[in-house]
Design a protein around this motif. Structure first.
Motif, PDB file in Angstrom:
ATOM      1  N   PHE A 293      21.201 -38.683  10.831  1.00 48.15           N
ATOM      2  CA  PHE A 293      22.164 -39.113   9.732  1.00 48.15           C
ATOM      3  C   PHE A 293      22.753 -40.125  10.079  1.00 48.15           C
ATOM      4  O   PHE A 293      23.301 -40.902   9.085  1.00 48.15           O
ATOM      5  N   ILE A 294      23.312 -40.369  11.196  1.00 46.32           N
ATOM      6  CA  ILE A 294      24.283 -41.419  11.647  1.00 46.32           C
ATOM      7  C   ILE A 294      23.324 -42.757  11.546  1.00 46.32           C
ATOM      8  O   ILE A 294      23.846 -43.737  11.100  1.00 46.32           O
ATOM      9  N   THR A 299      22.340 -47.914   8.087  1.00 45.56           N
ATOM     10  CA  THR A 299      21.421 -48.843   7.958  1.00 45.56           C
ATOM     11  C   THR A 299      21.168 -49.207   6.100  1.00 45.56           C
ATOM     12  O   THR A 299      21.811 -48.197   5.599  1.00 45.56           O
ATOM     13  N   ALA A 300      20.930 -50.133   5.945  1.00 48.35           N
ATOM     14  CA  ALA A 300      20.680 -50.435   4.612  1.00 48.35           C
ATOM     15  C   ALA A 300      19.407 -49.401   4.050  1.00 48.35           C
ATOM     16  O   ALA A 300      18.593 -49.367   5.026  1.00 48.35           O
ATOM     17  N   MET A 311      13.176 -36.667   7.799  1.00 48.89           N
ATOM     18  CA  MET A 311      12.344 -35.614   8.524  1.00 48.89           C
ATOM     19  C   MET A 311      12.870 -35.056   9.499  1.00 48.89           C
ATOM     20  O   MET A 311      12.760 -33.816   9.962  1.00 48.89           O
ATOM     21  N   VAL A 312      13.696 -35.623  10.421  1.00 47.86           N
ATOM     22  CA  VAL A 312      14.407 -35.009  11.529  1.00 47.86           C
ATOM     23  C   VAL A 312      15.531 -34.460  11.256  1.00 47.86           C
ATOM     24  O   VAL A 312      15.870 -33.288  11.588  1.00 47.86           O
ATOM     25  N   GLY A 313      16.333 -34.960  10.118  1.00 48.17           N
ATOM     26  CA  GLY A 313      17.545 -34.222   9.673  1.00 48.17           C
ATOM     27  C   GLY A 313      17.407 -33.068   8.831  1.00 48.17           C
ATOM     28  O   GLY A 313      17.856 -32.286   9.152  1.00 48.17           O
ATOM     29  N   GLY A 374      25.086 -39.673   5.534  1.00 44.62           N
ATOM     30  CA  GLY A 374      25.956 -39.573   6.904  1.00 44.62           C
ATOM     31  C   GLY A 374      26.873 -38.575   7.172  1.00 44.62           C
ATOM     32  O   GLY A 374      26.873 -38.019   8.168  1.00 44.62           O
ATOM     33  N   VAL A 375      27.495 -38.130   6.115  1.00 48.12           N
ATOM     34  CA  VAL A 375      28.353 -36.907   6.183  1.00 48.12           C
ATOM     35  C   VAL A 375      27.749 -35.534   7.021  1.00 48.12           C
ATOM     36  O   VAL A 375      28.523 -34.947   7.570  1.00 48.12           O
TER      37      VAL A 375
END
Length: 413
Positions: A293-294, A299-300, A311-313, A374-375
């Motif tokens: 998420f970070i 990133t754009a 997929m990871v988050g 990102g939150v």
């Protein structure tokens, strides 16, 4: 296990598949309702929360009746009611009507799901109990993935209403199958207790006392933070991704693929929980979620890269729902496992309640897609910190079992 038991477990897993599809249905429908009915997506935050309120109320007030009338009765009735209420959602014409139908759907699911988990544990061989519980509950990411992947075709054939027709009809069919396959009667080992034995009537009270309070706090806190992420992401992802340049259909498919990844992550993490160190496994899983998420935050928008990170988050959030009940089997003795998981899930609903309104607040304040996603790193990082306490929580059980063994040896000496 015989064929009837395996078939029963498969149908019970179907309830979780239906729940996953049902959770996704509302989030997939919301961005389409603006064009079809003129309803603002940002006004649906409490509609998502209504499902969770219903789940909590049904789990706390109705599900315990399974101990009195038998799990089969609650499971079949709950599945049928869920199907009818989900079909009813397709008739809604206002935000208020959606809210009422989702509240009723949640109550029906809440009555059903705890009994599904309990019965799956009762049907499983003792040496496979935790594994069977994880496999049955894996139906949730499967349902979420199916909904996301098939949503464009379903909407193309049946409009947004089809997103509720499919899980509604599936739930009714499951209810009929479970009525035939499940055996009736009271739960295994259910016997009347002496009137004054409050601990026997309310075994969950032991979780609030030493030595079990600390392990339960660690377990429940991770469930709550993970549930916040799970419902934040699955409620709003199909609405947020188009803001980053994806079409509605592509956003639905990305959501589906990300949720499907949770199945693989959950199975891999469960194997590590069984065969490796519990704390580091959870730190690795939740740490990877936070990092993904970070990475999105800084990133754009890039459909390929974002899909991989989601997929990871998102997959990790779904995997957490599979892995953490398995951790409970190591934190608590068998006599307390049902109470620990049941009360832990109730606490998790409190975390889940925060997810949809948080997403609504960010949408109303026009938070960019990168920052919105990102939150989600914050609850994941909280789980990493809590996972540091897992070894100490596991040690509490070892110490307590050693004390019980010494006491037993003294009695028989």
């Amino acid at each position: 296990m015989n064929g009837r038991t395996i078939a029963s477990l498969a149908l019970l897993a179907g309830i979780f598949v239906m729940e996953g599809f049902d959770i996704a249905a509302m989030s997939l429908a919301v961005p389409r309702l603006e064009g079809a009915m003129g309803l603002d997506p940002a006004s649906f935050g409490w509609v998502f929360t209504a499902l969770l309120i219903g789940l909590g109320a049904g789990g706390a007030l109705i599900a315990p009746l399974g101990d009195r009338f038998g799990r089969r009765t609650l499971i079949v009735t709950g599945a049928l009611a869920t199907g009818l209420c989900t079909l009813g959602t397709s008739t809604a014409a206002s935000v208020t009507e959606f809210l009422v139908w989702r509240l009723l759907t949640g109550a029906a699911l809440g009555a059903c799901l705890p009994n599904v988990s309990a019965l799956s544990a009762e049907l499983a061989p003792p040496r496979l109990r935790a594994t069977i519980m994880a496999v049955v509950s894996a139906g949730i990411p499967v349902g979420l993935a199916i909904a996301g992947i098939l949503a464009p075709e379903i909407v193309g054939l049946l409009t947004w209403k089809g997103l509720f027709y499919v899980p509604g009809i599936f739930a009714v069919v499951l209810a009929a199958g479970l009525l035939v396959m499940l055996e009736g009667g009271l739960p295994r080992g259910a016997e009347p207790k002496a009137a004054g034995e409050l601990a026997a009537k309310l075994p969950q009270l032991a979780l609030l006392k030493s030595p079990w309070l600390f392990p339960f706090a660690v377990f429940a806190a991770m469930l709550a933070f993970n549930a916040c992420n799970l419902y934040l992401l699955n409620s709003w992802l199909p609405t947020v991704l188009p803001q980053a340049g994806l079409t509605l259909d592509d956003a639905a498919r990305v959501s589906g693929v990300a949720n499907l990844a949770g199945l693989g992550i959950g199975i891999a993490a469960s194997l590590l929980i069984d065969n490796w160190r519990k704390g580091p496994t959870l730190m690795l899983m939740f740490g990877a979620m936070a990092a993904s998420f970070i990475a999105i935050w800084v990133t754009a928008p890039d459909p390929g890269f974002w899909t991989l990170m989601l997929m990871v988050g998102v997959g990790g959030a779904n995997a957490g729902g599979m892995v953490l009940p398995g951790l409970a089997a190591y934190l608590f003795p068998a006599r307390m496992l049902s109470s620990a998981v049941g009360v832990g899930v109730l606490v998790a609903r409190l975390g889940a309640f925060a997810g949809p309104p948080l997403g609504q607040f960010m949408l109303q304040n026009q938070v960019p897609a990168q920052s919105f996603l990102g939150v989600a790193a914050i609850p994941a990082l909280a789980c990493v910190v809590i996972a540091l306490m897992v070894p100490a929580a596991l040690k509490r059980r070892v110490i307590e079992e050693d004390k019980e063994k010494e006491k037993a040896d003294t009695v028989f000496a």
